[in-house]
Design a protein around this motif. Structure first.
Motif, mmCIF file in Angstrom:
data_model
loop_
_atom_site.group_PDB
_atom_site.id
_atom_site.type_symbol
_atom_site.label_atom_id
_atom_site.label_comp_id
_atom_site.label_asym_id
_atom_site.label_seq_id
_atom_site.Cartn_x
_atom_site.Cartn_y
_atom_site.Cartn_z
ATOM 1 N N GLY A 124 0.785 -1.217 0.000
ATOM 2 C CA GLY A 124 0.000 0.000 0.000
ATOM 3 C C GLY A 124 0.817 1.267 0.000
ATOM 4 O O GLY A 124 0.321 2.325 -0.392
ATOM 5 N N HIS A 129 -0.282 5.022 0.960
ATOM 6 C CA HIS A 129 -0.698 4.473 2.245
ATOM 7 C C HIS A 129 0.548 4.324 3.115
ATOM 8 O O HIS A 129 1.463 3.590 2.766
ATOM 9 C CB HIS A 129 -1.357 3.102 2.082
ATOM 10 C CG HIS A 129 -2.547 3.112 1.170
ATOM 11 N ND1 HIS A 129 -3.531 2.152 1.249
ATOM 12 C CD2 HIS A 129 -2.924 3.951 0.169
ATOM 13 C CE1 HIS A 129 -4.457 2.395 0.342
ATOM 14 N NE2 HIS A 129 -4.095 3.484 -0.341
ATOM 15 N N TYR A 131 2.309 3.123 6.600
ATOM 16 C CA TYR A 131 2.122 2.203 7.721
ATOM 17 C C TYR A 131 3.196 2.444 8.774
ATOM 18 O O TYR A 131 4.390 2.432 8.465
ATOM 19 C CB TYR A 131 2.227 0.750 7.249
ATOM 20 C CG TYR A 131 1.132 0.329 6.315
ATOM 21 C CD1 TYR A 131 0.067 -0.437 6.764
ATOM 22 C CD2 TYR A 131 1.165 0.689 4.971
ATOM 23 C CE1 TYR A 131 -0.936 -0.839 5.903
ATOM 24 C CE2 TYR A 131 0.162 0.307 4.100
ATOM 25 C CZ TYR A 131 -0.888 -0.459 4.572
ATOM 26 O OH TYR A 131 -1.878 -0.839 3.718
ATOM 27 N N ILE A 149 -2.201 3.661 10.294
ATOM 28 C CA ILE A 149 -2.210 3.826 8.850
ATOM 29 C C ILE A 149 -2.719 5.218 8.490
ATOM 30 O O ILE A 149 -3.779 5.644 8.967
ATOM 31 C CB ILE A 149 -3.090 2.755 8.180
ATOM 32 C CG1 ILE A 149 -2.543 1.367 8.509
ATOM 33 C CG2 ILE A 149 -3.153 2.970 6.670
ATOM 34 C CD1 ILE A 149 -3.351 0.232 7.904
ATOM 35 N N LEU A 151 -3.640 7.674 5.248
ATOM 36 C CA LEU A 151 -3.905 7.762 3.811
ATOM 37 C C LEU A 151 -3.618 9.185 3.361
ATOM 38 O O LEU A 151 -4.328 10.120 3.728
ATOM 39 C CB LEU A 151 -5.362 7.389 3.513
ATOM 40 C CG LEU A 151 -5.797 5.988 3.971
ATOM 41 C CD1 LEU A 151 -7.252 5.732 3.598
ATOM 42 C CD2 LEU A 151 -4.894 4.915 3.377
ATOM 43 N N ALA A 155 -3.336 9.304 -2.023
ATOM 44 C CA ALA A 155 -3.596 7.874 -1.859
ATOM 45 C C ALA A 155 -4.606 7.380 -2.882
ATOM 46 O O ALA A 155 -5.630 8.016 -3.127
ATOM 47 C CB ALA A 155 -4.100 7.593 -0.445
#
Length: 224
Positions: A124, A129, A131, A149, A151, A155
């Motif tokens: 992602g 994205h 993380y 997470i 975005l 994204a």
């Protein structure tokens, strides 16, 4: 096939009483076993026995104990005498003290200060994205991966995630349409979603910029 949605409501009957603390908790998890030392000791003996490629029968016979007793020791069901442990350690060719080493460090913990989560590269991250891993556990029968997470504004939708275990999502900020299998859920601040993560899933549409949510992934730990 239609998916079943379970709604959780707070009720006195759903709460578990903790006699030791005199308070109520919402968890239905069993209490920690009383035989922590025995379980740690048994796991350690089993691990070393397997390293030596010995069967229960091989070790029990060499140590002068029954197969049943060794099985109970490895399962943490009994407290073996020091003489029995000494016999086992001699067969395994390890110091007696090493059998207790795992008990000292088996209850590990992980502390991460605000903003210092480890940034993880996953599929992602290629589409905006981000993380951040918030903790990790080195032992236990299950792996728990908590992620923060984010975005980003650029994204893109990514609904092809699939992995073992169960995932729990809790929205912190923003709004997103999140797909799981054939269903799509509109998640806003404060909403939660838990699902079988072997099905394809992921953000289908970023409704607002600056979306953040907590994702906790749990799956069985496999032996190497």
């Amino acid at each position: 096939m239609a998916q079943r949605i379970t709604k959780i409501t707070d009720s006195p009957d759903s709460l578990q009483t903790d006699p030791s603390a005199g308070t109520l908790t919402g968890s239905t998890a069993p209490t920690a076993p009383d035989r922590d030392l025995e379980r740690a000791l048994g796991n350690r003996i089993r691990a070393i026995r397997r390293q030596h490629d010995l069967s229960i029968s091989d070790l029990a016979s060499a140590a002068g104990i029954s197969n049943g007793m060794l099985s109970k020791i490895e399962n943490g069901g009994i407290s073996p005498s020091l003489s029995t442990l000494q016999s086992i350690s001699q067969v395994l060719q390890v110091p007696l003290s090493s059998l207790f080493a795992s008990f000292e460090d088996r209850q590990d913990s992980s502390f991460v200060r605000a903003g210092q989560g480890l940034t993880i590269e996953r599929r992602g991250t290629k589409v905006g994205h981000v993380y951040q891993l918030l903790g990790h556990a080195l032992r236990g029968d299950v792996v728990v991966e908590p992620y923060l997470i984010t975005l980003q504004e650029n994204a893109a939708p990514h609904t092809s995630f699939s992995h073992a275990g169960v995932e729990f999502i809790h929205m912190l900020e923003g709004e997103v349409l999140y797909r799981h299998g054939s269903e799509t859920y509109r998640l806003r601040e404060g909403d939660s979603l838990m699902f079988d993560s072997s099905a394809l899933h992921g953000p289908e549409e970023m409704v607002s910029a600056g979306t953040r949510y907590l994702s906790i992934i749990v799956y069985p730990r496999t032996e190497p």
